[in-house]
Write a protein that holds these residues in place. Structure first.
Motif, PDB file in Angstrom:
ATOM      1  N   THR A   1       0.840  -1.205   0.000  1.00  0.00           N
ATOM      2  CA  THR A   1       0.000   0.000   0.000  1.00  0.00           C
ATOM      3  C   THR A   1       0.868   1.245   0.000  1.00  0.00           C
ATOM      4  O   THR A   1       1.779   1.380   0.832  1.00  0.00           O
ATOM      5  N   TYR A   2       0.595   2.145  -0.921  1.00  0.00           N
ATOM      6  CA  TYR A   2       1.312   3.419  -0.984  1.00  0.00           C
ATOM      7  C   TYR A   2       0.295   4.499  -1.333  1.00  0.00           C
ATOM      8  O   TYR A   2      -0.065   4.673  -2.495  1.00  0.00           O
ATOM      9  N   ASN A   3      -0.176   5.196  -0.304  1.00  0.00           N
ATOM     10  CA  ASN A   3      -1.128   6.287  -0.502  1.00  0.00           C
ATOM     11  C   ASN A   3      -0.339   7.594  -0.577  1.00  0.00           C
ATOM     12  O   ASN A   3       0.224   8.037   0.427  1.00  0.00           O
ATOM     13  N   PRO A   4      -0.279   8.234  -1.750  1.00  0.00           N
ATOM     14  CA  PRO A   4       0.536   9.446  -1.896  1.00  0.00           C
ATOM     15  C   PRO A   4       0.190  10.543  -0.900  1.00  0.00           C
ATOM     16  O   PRO A   4       1.086  11.237  -0.412  1.00  0.00           O
ATOM     17  N   ALA A   5      -1.095  10.715  -0.570  1.00  0.00           N
ATOM     18  CA  ALA A   5      -1.491  11.769   0.367  1.00  0.00           C
ATOM     19  C   ALA A   5      -0.926  11.510   1.751  1.00  0.00           C
ATOM     20  O   ALA A   5      -0.434  12.438   2.419  1.00  0.00           O
ATOM     21  N   HIS A   6      -0.963  10.255   2.195  1.00  0.00           N
ATOM     22  CA  HIS A   6      -0.412   9.922   3.513  1.00  0.00           C
ATOM     23  C   HIS A   6       1.103  10.115   3.544  1.00  0.00           C
ATOM     24  O   HIS A   6       1.667  10.568   4.548  1.00  0.00           O
ATOM     25  N   VAL A   7       1.757   9.773   2.440  1.00  0.00           N
ATOM     26  CA  VAL A   7       3.211   9.944   2.361  1.00  0.00           C
ATOM     27  C   VAL A   7       3.581  11.426   2.363  1.00  0.00           C
ATOM     28  O   VAL A   7       4.508  11.852   3.066  1.00  0.00           O
ATOM     29  N   LEU A   8       2.854  12.228   1.611  1.00  0.00           N
ATOM     30  CA  LEU A   8       3.128  13.667   1.568  1.00  0.00           C
ATOM     31  C   LEU A   8       2.948  14.319   2.932  1.00  0.00           C
ATOM     32  O   LEU A   8       3.760  15.154   3.354  1.00  0.00           O
ATOM     33  N   ASP A   9       1.888  13.937   3.633  1.00  0.00           N
ATOM     34  CA  ASP A   9       1.647  14.510   4.963  1.00  0.00           C
ATOM     35  C   ASP A   9       2.744  14.112   5.939  1.00  0.00           C
ATOM     36  O   ASP A   9       3.222  14.938   6.731  1.00  0.00           O
ATOM     37  N   LEU A  10       3.162  12.855   5.900  1.00  0.00           N
ATOM     38  CA  LEU A  10       4.217  12.403   6.800  1.00  0.00           C
ATOM     39  C   LEU A  10       5.527  13.114   6.487  1.00  0.00           C
ATOM     40  O   LEU A  10       6.248  13.549   7.399  1.00  0.00           O
ATOM     41  N   HIS A  11       5.832  13.270   5.211  1.00  0.00           N
ATOM     42  CA  HIS A  11       7.064  13.956   4.815  1.00  0.00           C
ATOM     43  C   HIS A  11       7.067  15.403   5.286  1.00  0.00           C
ATOM     44  O   HIS A  11       8.057  15.893   5.848  1.00  0.00           O
ATOM     45  N   ARG A  12       5.953  16.087   5.108  1.00  0.00           N
ATOM     46  CA  ARG A  12       5.876  17.482   5.544  1.00  0.00           C
ATOM     47  C   ARG A  12       6.031  17.588   7.062  1.00  0.00           C
ATOM     48  O   ARG A  12       6.736  18.459   7.570  1.00  0.00           O
ATOM     49  N   ALA A  13       5.379  16.687   7.779  1.00  0.00           N
ATOM     50  CA  ALA A  13       5.507  16.690   9.241  1.00  0.00           C
ATOM     51  C   ALA A  13       6.950  16.458   9.656  1.00  0.00           C
ATOM     52  O   ALA A  13       7.471  17.135  10.561  1.00  0.00           O
TER      53      ALA A  13
END
Length: 299
Positions: free
Chosen positions: A136-148
């Motif tokens: 599973t790779y949800n781009p929105a979840h990855v982007l939010d984690l990266h920004r955090a």
């Protein structure tokens, strides 16, 4: 920036985080296999970039190469000092496919590296080449984690700057999927008992060879199913766990033996960075007091 920290939900992002964890373990193990040993395993850590995570430059027989996880374009990138570039998408693939694609591209680039394919610091791990469970790779979840992570890294970096004793960089440990920074008193510590799942005891013994106070952030795990900040001392001094930390939502987690502050407390604050600094300062004050650290020579 202060009022725009992203929402992070472990329940919603769990499957993506688990897949991403394995992706980082694969490239982290390539770094481990390529570089000479540095104390406290600091050589294996990954670094955040404006677009994702990087191994930083690694040597090989014909030059240097670097592996990046691009969380903006959602690709894995391999670049070499000869100007070569290889890439493939991160979404829609299992860990096994990720592993096979990566090592196929490395072979095309004449980069010969072998890794131990069993994940570390996990109960009941699945070898990378056999792992079709995590996909599973949800781009929105990855982007939010990266920004955090970028926002947190900035606060950690500024906090570390007030300490002149031995300290780590702010770096990403792929074994436990956490961003961390560690400070040392300068005194030797008792031998660590080890016992970390699928990690040789000598690695923990070397990592905790000296008294250390660590601060970090996790997106969540089975042991703590929410995004959270943490702080701990090794060895833990008497009276430490009874310390009252700020902000008031911080608490001592008996099983983890760490102070914990939920990420949501920071995200919901009018000034999130200030709220996180309050936790770091409070944990540091409690730790140096209980551990009798010589702050006059360390700050």
């Amino acid at each position: 920036m202060n009022n725009n920290w992203p929402e992070l939900s472990y329940d919603e992002g769990k499957e993506t985080y688990e897949t991403l964890h394995m992706f980082t373990q694969v490239i982290g193990k390539i770094k481990l296999a390529t570089l000479p040993w540095q104390n406290h395993s600091w050589h294996v850590t990954l670094k955040f970039t404006p677009t994702g995570l990087t191994t930083s430059p690694l040597p090989y027989s014909e030059g240097y190469f670097q592996i990046d996880l691009d969380f903006i374009g959602h690709n894995l990138l391999i670049t070499t000092s000869h100007g070569e570039l290889k890439k493939f998408p991160l979404y829609g693939i299992s860990v096994a496919q990720f592993y096979n694609k990566l090592f196929s591209l490395l072979k095309e680039l004449r980069i010969n590296v072998k890794i131990y394919t069993n994940p570390v610091e996990l109960e009941d791990p699945i070898r990378f080449e056999e792992d079709t469970v995590h996909h599973t790779y949800n781009p929105a979840h990855v982007l939010d984690l990266h920004r955090a992570m970028l926002l947190i890294e900035e606060v950690f970096f500024n906090f570390r700057c007030g300490f002149k004793g031995k300290s780590s960089d702010v770096h990403f440990f792929w074994g436990s999927l956490d961003l961390a920074v560690s400070l040392f008193s300068g005194r030797k510590a008792p031998k660590h008992p080890g016992g970390i799942p699928n990690l040789p005891d000598w690695v923990a013994e070397e990592a905790y060879s000296h008294e250390v106070m660590s601060f970090g952030f996790w997106p969540g795990s089975a042991a703590l199913p929410e995004a959270a900040f943490y702080s701990y001392l090794y060895p833990e001094p008497p009276g430490y766990k009874e310390a009252g930390l700020q902000p008031k939502d911080a608490y001592y987690h008996k099983e983890l033996r760490e102070f914990v502050l939920p990420y949501k407390t920071v995200k919901q604050a009018s000034e999130p960075a200030a709220k996180l600094r309050e936790f770091l300062a409070s944990a540091y004050n409690a730790g140096t007091l209980a551990g009798n650290w010589d702050r006059g020579s360390l700050e």
